[in-house]
Write a protein that holds these residues in place. Structure first.
Motif, PDB file in Angstrom:
ATOM      1  N   GLU A  57      25.987  50.515 111.042  1.00 11.17           N
ATOM      2  CA  GLU A  57      26.253  51.765 111.759  1.00 11.17           C
ATOM      3  C   GLU A  57      26.970  51.524 113.082  1.00 11.17           C
ATOM      4  OE1 GLU A  57      22.966  54.412 112.247  1.00 11.17           O
ATOM      5  OE2 GLU A  57      22.326  54.157 110.178  1.00 11.17           O
ATOM      6  N   THR A  58      28.102  52.210 113.242  1.00 11.56           N
ATOM      7  CA  THR A  58      28.805  52.257 114.522  1.00 11.56           C
ATOM      8  C   THR A  58      29.244  53.702 114.694  1.00 11.56           C
ATOM      9  OG1 THR A  58      30.889  51.731 113.422  1.00 11.56           O
ATOM     10  CG2 THR A  58      29.707  49.888 114.398  1.00 11.56           C
ATOM     11  N   ASN A  59      29.681  54.053 115.900  1.00 15.18           N
ATOM     12  CA  ASN A  59      30.117  55.440 116.100  1.00 15.18           C
ATOM     13  C   ASN A  59      31.599  55.626 115.767  1.00 15.18           C
ATOM     14  OD1 ASN A  59      31.151  54.060 118.229  1.00 15.18           O
ATOM     15  ND2 ASN A  59      30.197  55.293 119.840  1.00 15.18           N
ATOM     16  N   PHE A  60      32.167  54.650 115.054  1.00 14.69           N
ATOM     17  CA  PHE A  60      33.536  54.779 114.563  1.00 14.69           C
ATOM     18  C   PHE A  60      33.596  54.159 113.169  1.00 14.69           C
ATOM     19  CE2 PHE A  60      33.090  51.064 117.302  1.00 14.69           C
ATOM     20  CZ  PHE A  60      33.489  50.026 116.478  1.00 14.69           C
ATOM     21  N   HIS A  61      34.635  54.505 112.429  1.00 11.44           N
ATOM     22  CA  HIS A  61      34.742  54.042 111.044  1.00 11.44           C
ATOM     23  C   HIS A  61      35.361  52.647 110.985  1.00 11.44           C
ATOM     24  CE1 HIS A  61      35.144  54.129 106.749  1.00 11.44           C
ATOM     25  NE2 HIS A  61      36.458  53.983 106.815  1.00 11.44           N
ATOM     26  N   ILE A  62      34.744  51.770 110.186  1.00  8.64           N
ATOM     27  CA  ILE A  62      35.303  50.430 109.961  1.00  8.64           C
ATOM     28  C   ILE A  62      35.904  50.423 108.558  1.00  8.64           C
ATOM     29  CG2 ILE A  62      34.778  47.973 109.767  1.00  8.64           C
ATOM     30  CD1 ILE A  62      32.333  48.590 111.649  1.00  8.64           C
ATOM     31  N   PRO A  63      37.228  50.384 108.462  1.00 12.63           N
ATOM     32  CA  PRO A  63      37.860  50.494 107.137  1.00 12.63           C
ATOM     33  C   PRO A  63      37.762  49.205 106.323  1.00 12.63           C
ATOM     34  CG  PRO A  63      39.535  50.208 108.826  1.00 12.63           C
ATOM     35  CD  PRO A  63      38.214  50.242 109.538  1.00 12.63           C
ATOM     36  N   THR A  64      37.719  49.346 105.017  1.00  8.94           N
ATOM     37  CA  THR A  64      37.812  48.175 104.140  1.00  8.94           C
ATOM     38  C   THR A  64      39.265  48.036 103.695  1.00  8.94           C
ATOM     39  OG1 THR A  64      37.389  49.441 102.131  1.00  8.94           O
ATOM     40  CG2 THR A  64      35.455  48.500 103.254  1.00  8.94           C
ATOM     41  N   ALA A  65      39.620  46.840 103.265  1.00 11.07           N
ATOM     42  CA  ALA A  65      40.992  46.595 102.784  1.00 11.07           C
ATOM     43  C   ALA A  65      41.283  47.485 101.577  1.00 11.07           C
ATOM     44  CB  ALA A  65      41.154  45.121 102.423  1.00 11.07           C
ATOM     45  N   ALA A  66      40.250  47.728 100.739  1.00  5.46           N
ATOM     46  CA  ALA A  66      40.424  48.577  99.551  1.00  5.46           C
ATOM     47  C   ALA A  66      40.769  50.012  99.944  1.00  5.46           C
ATOM     48  CB  ALA A  66      39.156  48.548  98.707  1.00  5.46           C
ATOM     49  N   GLU A  67      40.075  50.530 100.970  1.00  4.52           N
ATOM     50  CA  GLU A  67      40.366  51.895 101.464  1.00  4.52           C
ATOM     51  C   GLU A  67      41.797  51.986 101.986  1.00  4.52           C
ATOM     52  OE1 GLU A  67      35.931  52.758 103.266  1.00  4.52           O
ATOM     53  OE2 GLU A  67      37.644  52.967 104.592  1.00  4.52           O
ATOM     54  N   MET A  68      42.203  50.986 102.738  1.00  7.52           N
ATOM     55  CA  MET A  68      43.555  50.994 103.307  1.00  7.52           C
ATOM     56  C   MET A  68      44.608  50.956 102.204  1.00  7.52           C
ATOM     57  SD  MET A  68      43.426  48.700 106.751  1.00  7.52           S
ATOM     58  CE  MET A  68      44.387  49.565 107.950  1.00  7.52           C
ATOM     59  N   LEU A  69      44.364  50.109 101.203  1.00  7.00           N
ATOM     60  CA  LEU A  69      45.312  50.006 100.090  1.00  7.00           C
ATOM     61  C   LEU A  69      45.427  51.332  99.341  1.00  7.00           C
ATOM     62  CD1 LEU A  69      47.148  47.999  98.483  1.00  7.00           C
ATOM     63  CD2 LEU A  69      45.202  47.629  96.973  1.00  7.00           C
ATOM     64  N   ALA A  70      44.280  51.992  99.159  1.00  5.29           N
ATOM     65  CA  ALA A  70      44.264  53.301  98.468  1.00  5.29           C
ATOM     66  C   ALA A  70      45.092  54.333  99.227  1.00  5.29           C
ATOM     67  CB  ALA A  70      42.827  53.785  98.302  1.00  5.29           C
ATOM     68  N   ASN A  71      45.183  54.151 100.563  1.00  6.58           N
ATOM     69  CA  ASN A  71      45.992  55.066 101.390  1.00  6.58           C
ATOM     70  C   ASN A  71      47.405  54.535 101.626  1.00  6.58           C
ATOM     71  OD1 ASN A  71      43.845  56.885 101.734  1.00  6.58           O
ATOM     72  ND2 ASN A  71      43.000  55.663 103.410  1.00  6.58           N
ATOM     73  N   GLY A  72      47.781  53.521 100.856  1.00  6.11           N
ATOM     74  CA  GLY A  72      49.125  52.959 100.968  1.00  6.11           C
ATOM     75  C   GLY A  72      49.359  52.176 102.244  1.00  6.11           C
ATOM     76  N   ASP A  73      48.275  51.645 102.815  1.00  2.15           N
ATOM     77  CA  ASP A  73      48.367  50.936 104.094  1.00  2.15           C
ATOM     78  C   ASP A  73      47.808  49.523 103.934  1.00  2.15           C
ATOM     79  OD1 ASP A  73      48.996  50.623 106.719  1.00  2.15           O
ATOM     80  OD2 ASP A  73      47.535  52.071 107.512  1.00  2.15           O
ATOM     81  N   SER A  74      48.035  48.673 104.915  1.00  3.58           N
ATOM     82  CA  SER A  74      47.435  47.337 104.902  1.00  3.58           C
ATOM     83  C   SER A  74      47.112  46.923 106.337  1.00  3.58           C
ATOM     84  CB  SER A  74      48.386  46.324 104.265  1.00  3.58           C
ATOM     85  OG  SER A  74      49.538  46.181 105.056  1.00  3.58           O
ATOM     86  N   PRO A  75      46.070  46.106 106.520  1.00  2.00           N
ATOM     87  CA  PRO A  75      45.682  45.714 107.889  1.00  2.00           C
ATOM     88  C   PRO A  75      46.590  44.641 108.471  1.00  2.00           C
ATOM     89  CG  PRO A  75      44.247  44.654 106.282  1.00  2.00           C
ATOM     90  CD  PRO A  75      45.183  45.525 105.501  1.00  2.00           C
TER      91      PRO A  75
END
Length: 264
Positions: A2-20
Motif C-alpha cells: 500500500e502506497t498513496n500512489f499507483h505503482i505500475p507493473t510492466a504488464a500494465e504499461m505494455l497493455a497501455n502501449g507504453d514501456s518503463p
C-alpha cells in the motif's frame, strides 16, 4: 503493497502501449520481508517524487537465483535466471535498479553469460545521481542534522562491485557527523548473511559474524547505522537487539534516510 500512489507493473504499461524507462527489481527480501518492504516503499516514493517512468514486474518477478548459485546449485540458478531473462526481454527492459546488492551483482555480472544484457544500478547510485541533478535535496531541520552516522559496506556492493562512493555521497548531503567503521570499504567486514548464509544457522564458532560487526558499530559511537542491503539490515538489527542497544542505535537504509531527510 500500500502506497498513496499507483505503482505500475510492466504488464500494465505494455497493455497501455507504453514501456518503463527504468525497471525496479524489488527482490525476494523487498517483496516478502516486513522490514525490507518499508525500504521498497521508500524507493517507490523517491521514484514517484522525481517523476521517473518506472515499473515493477509484480508477480512475474522471480528470485534472481543468487542463493541457489552461492549454495552450489548451479542448475537451479540457471533455470531461475533463464526464466527471468525471458520475462525481462519480453518487456524489452534496458535499465534496472535494485535495492539488493545480491540481485544487483547477479543481474549485472552473472546474467550476461546467459544472454541477459541490462544496465544495472543499485538504488544508492540512483539516489546519488538524483542528488547530483538537483532533484533531491535535504530540507532544513531534517532528522539527521548533526547526528553521528556510520555506514556499513555490503560485500556485494562494495568489495564485489567497488561501489563505495555513491552511498557515502548521499550521506554527505545530510550535514551530519559521518564516521567510518574501523573495517570499511575494501577492508569491510561481512554482516554474516552473504553466500546464502542468510537461510541457515551459523556454523559453531566463538562468535557470530554480525556480533563482531555490531561491535565495530559500538566502537564508532554512531547513533545511526546506514545500510544498503536487506540482508545486512536484518543482521545489523539482530546485532543491535542482542547487544540491547535498540534505544541508542537506529539501523536505516540509505533510501529511508533520503526520504526522511527530503520529507517525501
Amino acid at each position: 503493497m500500500e502506497t498513496n500512489f499507483h505503482i505500475p507493473t510492466a504488464a500494465e504499461m505494455l497493455a497501455n502501449g507504453d514501456s518503463p524507462d527504468l525497471l525496479f527489481w524489488v527482490g525476494c527480501a523487498g517483496s516478502f520481508d516486513e522490514r525490507a518492504q518499508r525500504i521498497t516503499k521508500d524507493i517507490c516514493k523517491i521514484l514517484h517524487h522525481v517523476g521517473i517512468k518506472y515499473a515493477i514486474l509484480g508477480t512475474e518477478e522471480s528470485c534472481t537465483g543468487d542463493p541457489a548459485k552461492r549454495a552450489g546449485n548451479e542448475f537451479l540458478f540457471q533455470m531461475q535466471a533463464m526464466m527471468n531473462i525471458q520475462v525481462l526481454d519480453g518487456y524489452a527492459i534496458k535499465k534496472i535498479v535494485t535495492a539488493c546488492p545480491h540481485c544487483f551483482n547477479t543481474l549485472k555480472n552473472e546474467y550476461p553469460s546467459l544472454g541477459g544484457h541490462y544496465e544495472v544500478i543499485h538504488h544508492t547510485q540512483l539516489i546519488q545521481s538524483l542528488i547530483d541533478e538537483g532533484k533531491l535535496r535535504p530540507t532544513d531541520g531534517h532528522d539527521f542534522k548533526g547526528k553521528r552516522i556510520t555506514y556499513h559496506d555490503p560485500c556485494y556492493l562494495g568489495r564485489a562491485n567497488e561501489v563505495y562512493e555513491a552511498p557515502r555521497k548521499v550521506l554527505e548531503t545530510l550535514d551530519a557527523d559521518l564516521v567510518e567503521l574501523k573495517r570499511c570499504k575494501s577492508n569491510g567486514l561481512c554482516c554474516g548473511a552473504g553466500g546464502a548464509q542468510m537461510f541457515k544457522e551459523p556454523e559453531a564458532g566463538k562468535k557470530d559474524v554480525n556480533i563482531e560487526r555490531i561491535e565495530d558499530v559500538l566502537a564508532s559511537e554512531a547513533s545511526v547505522v546506514a545500510a544498503a542491503c536487506p540482508f545486512c539490515m536484518t543482521m545489523l538489527r539482530d546485532g543491535v537487539k542482542i547487544k540491547e542497544k535498540e534505544q541508542e542505535i537506529q539501523v536505516l537504509d540509505i533510501a529511508e534516510i533520503t526520504v526522511r531527510a527530503n520529507k517525501l
